[in-house]
Design a protein around this motif. Structure first.
Motif, short mmCIF file in Angstrom:
data_model
loop_
_atom_site.label_atom_id
_atom_site.label_comp_id
_atom_site.label_asym_id
_atom_site.label_seq_id
_atom_site.Cartn_x
_atom_site.Cartn_y
_atom_site.Cartn_z
N MET A 199 70.88 -18.59 23.57
CA MET A 199 71.53 -17.29 23.33
C MET A 199 72.99 -17.51 22.92
O MET A 199 73.73 -18.24 23.58
CB MET A 199 71.48 -16.45 24.61
N ALA A 200 73.39 -16.87 21.82
CA ALA A 200 74.76 -17.03 21.32
C ALA A 200 75.71 -16.10 22.08
O ALA A 200 75.41 -14.94 22.34
CB ALA A 200 74.82 -16.73 19.83
N ILE A 201 76.85 -16.64 22.45
CA ILE A 201 77.88 -15.87 23.15
C ILE A 201 79.02 -15.60 22.18
O ILE A 201 79.55 -16.52 21.56
CB ILE A 201 78.42 -16.64 24.37
N GLU A 202 79.40 -14.32 22.03
CA GLU A 202 80.50 -13.95 21.14
C GLU A 202 81.82 -13.96 21.91
O GLU A 202 81.95 -13.30 22.94
CB GLU A 202 80.27 -12.57 20.53
N VAL A 203 82.80 -14.70 21.40
CA VAL A 203 84.14 -14.73 21.99
C VAL A 203 85.03 -13.85 21.12
O VAL A 203 85.15 -14.08 19.92
CB VAL A 203 84.71 -16.15 22.06
N LYS A 204 85.64 -12.82 21.74
CA LYS A 204 86.38 -11.81 20.98
C LYS A 204 87.88 -11.87 21.25
O LYS A 204 88.33 -12.45 22.23
CB LYS A 204 85.85 -10.41 21.31
N ILE A 205 88.64 -11.26 20.34
CA ILE A 205 90.11 -11.20 20.47
C ILE A 205 90.47 -10.22 21.58
O ILE A 205 90.09 -9.06 21.54
CB ILE A 205 90.75 -10.72 19.15
N PRO A 206 91.22 -10.67 22.63
CA PRO A 206 91.70 -9.73 23.65
C PRO A 206 92.98 -9.04 23.18
O PRO A 206 93.50 -9.35 22.11
CB PRO A 206 91.99 -10.67 24.84
N GLN A 207 93.49 -8.11 23.96
CA GLN A 207 94.77 -7.49 23.63
C GLN A 207 95.87 -8.47 24.04
O GLN A 207 96.10 -8.74 25.21
CB GLN A 207 94.94 -6.17 24.36
N VAL A 208 96.55 -9.02 23.02
CA VAL A 208 97.50 -10.11 23.27
C VAL A 208 98.81 -9.61 23.86
O VAL A 208 99.54 -10.38 24.49
CB VAL A 208 97.77 -10.91 21.97
N ALA A 209 99.13 -8.34 23.65
CA ALA A 209 100.36 -7.77 24.22
C ALA A 209 100.23 -6.27 24.21
O ALA A 209 99.41 -5.70 23.48
CB ALA A 209 101.60 -8.22 23.44
N GLU A 210 101.02 -5.60 25.03
CA GLU A 210 100.95 -4.16 25.15
C GLU A 210 101.32 -3.50 23.82
O GLU A 210 102.36 -3.79 23.23
CB GLU A 210 101.91 -3.69 26.24
N GLY A 211 100.46 -2.62 23.34
CA GLY A 211 100.72 -1.91 22.10
C GLY A 211 100.37 -2.68 20.85
O GLY A 211 100.50 -2.15 19.74
N VAL A 212 99.91 -3.93 20.98
CA VAL A 212 99.56 -4.76 19.82
C VAL A 212 98.06 -4.66 19.57
O VAL A 212 97.26 -5.01 20.43
CB VAL A 212 99.97 -6.24 20.05
N GLU A 213 97.68 -4.16 18.40
CA GLU A 213 96.27 -4.00 18.06
C GLU A 213 95.80 -5.05 17.06
O GLU A 213 94.60 -5.22 16.86
CB GLU A 213 96.03 -2.60 17.49
N SER A 214 96.72 -5.76 16.39
CA SER A 214 96.31 -6.76 15.41
C SER A 214 97.29 -7.92 15.42
O SER A 214 98.43 -7.80 15.89
CB SER A 214 96.25 -6.15 14.01
N ALA A 215 96.84 -9.06 14.91
CA ALA A 215 97.67 -10.27 14.84
C ALA A 215 97.15 -11.14 13.71
O ALA A 215 96.09 -10.88 13.13
CB ALA A 215 97.65 -11.02 16.18
N THR A 216 97.90 -12.20 13.41
CA THR A 216 97.52 -13.11 12.34
C THR A 216 97.16 -14.47 12.93
O THR A 216 97.85 -14.98 13.81
CB THR A 216 98.68 -13.29 11.34
N VAL A 217 96.06 -15.05 12.46
CA VAL A 217 95.62 -16.37 12.94
C VAL A 217 96.57 -17.43 12.41
O VAL A 217 96.69 -17.62 11.19
CB VAL A 217 94.17 -16.67 12.50
N ALA A 218 97.27 -18.11 13.32
CA ALA A 218 98.21 -19.16 12.92
C ALA A 218 97.53 -20.51 12.81
O ALA A 218 97.85 -21.32 11.93
CB ALA A 218 99.37 -19.24 13.91
N GLU A 219 96.55 -20.78 13.70
CA GLU A 219 95.89 -22.09 13.70
C GLU A 219 94.55 -21.99 14.42
O GLU A 219 94.43 -21.31 15.43
CB GLU A 219 96.79 -23.12 14.40
#
Length: 498
Positions: free
Chosen positions: A1-21
């Motif tokens: 069974m595949a497990i999906e790892v998702k983006i959490p809320q990285v900071a308060e009020g932040v809904e998006s971010a850019t993948v650096a590495e």
């Protein structure tokens, strides 16, 4: 069974971010809490840990991608997947046998149904054939009757026309003309009335279904509810908020100033904005647009505080920190927030409420190469000045190294921005929602002052307070700032009053 790892809320009020590495490859075995990717936003630069252990099956993101909260980073395969596959195969064999028996039974039932259906259709066709014959005979008789009526009607009409021509007069012609005009006028009025009713019904059909509360929210946000499209039967508050946010972003982009071609006047160079800078620009624009700011200024004489700092600097160094005016201000502001609870609150205009917080977390603005980051000192009112100074030193270093964790950026109730180490006499920082106030600190300067009716030398610290006028009035703003200034000048008196 595949497990999906998702983006959490990285900071308060932040809904998006850019993948650096991207820190792992497909086929790698990872443990729970192991770092998978590094992301950057306007408030933080952090590494996203794995929520489970397993083998990396597929990586869904790459460097430079913009990701949102809830997006899938990668999928993992559990380590005991082979055992599960054997169990699944056994279950599949049982299911196949069951399906085969069910298919045989279904085929038998289908044959019986087809035979029954064929008999019913045959009986139905016979019945329809009889009815058709009866209908044909009836139709022929009706046609003969209609022809006789038609001939009779034509004869009667011819006789009437002859009588009418002989009996008509000029007066009768005028009456007929007037009657015809009246009928045409009434017909036009009726057509207009029918058209209005039709348009009204059409508009009512096109009105979107929404509760009075949703329509009120749309009016408050300036949203045309007819423009909102939803997959549900009724428009919800979430639909209104999402449309308002999208409309606001498009409005901000459309009002951006169109730039000329600067190369016509000389050499130029283009550099792409960092993700932190780009997101900061959007957030401060939104805050400036939504929050009616008020700016208050005050000065504090801090000769006594500077003496205290010099006397206890070695203790702070031994503890791994550096004693600064910022650390002392955190402690003073924590006490002030207890004295003035409206500054330790947030506004919920949708539900017409003020949310008062019983805990005190204070954010500290840190200047980094990638932009401004604001780590948070949690429960500042329960910590000593020595503990606060050590924590500020550690968090500031993490921010500059890009190692801040999401939890270290969340939960701030009030913020402090100290530019005194760089310079300046005063400035007006922008409130960071959902907070309602922020304290700005500039460089202290030596000045002549009067103490006890005598001229003396003093050290003056400029302070500026920015606050949300929807929540805080001017009188409350100056009382709060004055309390902080007096606490800097005489901390023992402030502690006594608190």
């Amino acid at each position: 069974m595949a497990i999906e790892v998702k983006i959490p809320q990285v900071a308060e009020g932040v809904e998006s971010a850019t993948v650096a590495e991207v820190l792992v490859s497909e086929g790698d075995k990872v443990e729970k809490d192991q770092s998978l990717i590094s992301v950057e936003s306007d408030k933080t630069s952090v590494e996203i840990p794995s929520s489970d252990s397993g083998t990396v099956e597929e990586i869904k993101v790459s460097e430079g991608d913009e990701v949102k909260v809830g997006d899938v980073i990668l999928t993992l395969t559990e380590t005991d997947s082979e055992e599960k596959e054997d169990e699944d195969e056994g279950e599949d064999e049982v299911e196949n046998e069951t399906e085969s028996e069910n298919d045989d039974k279904a085929e038998k039932d289908s044959k019986e149904k087809d035979e029954s259906k064929s008999e019913e259709e045959s009986e139905k066709k016979d019945k329809e054939s009889k009815e058709s014959k009866e209908d044909t005979g009836s139709d022929e008789k009706e046609e003969e009757v209609e022809e006789e009526k038609s001939d009779k009607t034509e004869k009667e009409e011819k006789g009437k026309e002859k009588k009418k021509k002989s009996a008509e007069s000029e007066e009768e012609k005028e009456e007929e003309a007037e009657e015809k005009t009246e009928k045409e006028s009434e017909k036009k009025k009726q057509e207009k009335s029918d058209k209005k009713e039709s348009d009204k019904e059409k508009n009512e059909e096109n009105l979107p279904a929404a509760s009075p509360g949703v329509r009120r929210l749309a009016r408050e946000l300036g949203v045309d509810i007819h423009k909102i499209k939803t997959e549900n039967d009724r428009i919800s508050k979430e639909d209104v908020k999402a449309f308002a946010k999208k409309d606001e972003e498009s409005s901000t982009e459309s009002t951006s100033t169109s730039l000329p071609d600067f190369s016509q006047w000389g050499e130029t160079e283009e550099k792409k904005l960092s993700s932190i800078r780009s997101a900061t620009a959007k957030n401060v624009s939104k805050a400036w647009k939504e929050i009616p700011h008020v700016f208050q200024f005050e000065e504090a004489e801090i000769s006594g505080i500077q003496k205290y700092i010099n006397e206890h600097q070695e203790k702070a160094k031994d503890a791994g920190g550096k004693l600064t005016i910022t650390a002392i201000l955190v402690k003073i502001c924590a006490t002030a927030l207890r004295q003035f609870p409206k500054f330790n609150a947030s506004i919920d205009f949708e539900n017409q409420k003020m949310i008062l917080k019983k805990y005190i977390n204070i954010g500290i603005a840190v200047d980094t190469d990638k932009g401004l980051l604001v780590p948070v000192i949690k429960n500042a009112d329960r910590k000593s000045i020595l503990e606060i100074s050590t924590e500020i030193t550690a968090l500031a270093q993490k921010a500059r190294d890009g190692e801040l964790k999401p939890d270290e950026m969340k939960g701030g109730n009030f913020s402090i921005s100290n530019l005194g180490g760089i310079g300046g006499t005063n400035f007006t920082p922008i409130v960071l929602p959902p907070q309602v106030a922020i304290l700005g600190v500039s460089r202290a300067q030596k000045r002549p002052i009067f103490k006890n009716d005598a001229l003396d030398a003093g050290t003056i610290l400029p302070l500026s307070l920015s606050y949300d006028h929807r929540q805080i009035d001017g009188a409350e703003g100056i009382r709060f700032l004055k309390w902080i200034a007096q606490a800097l000048e005489d901390p023992y008196a402030a502690l006594l009053e608190a």
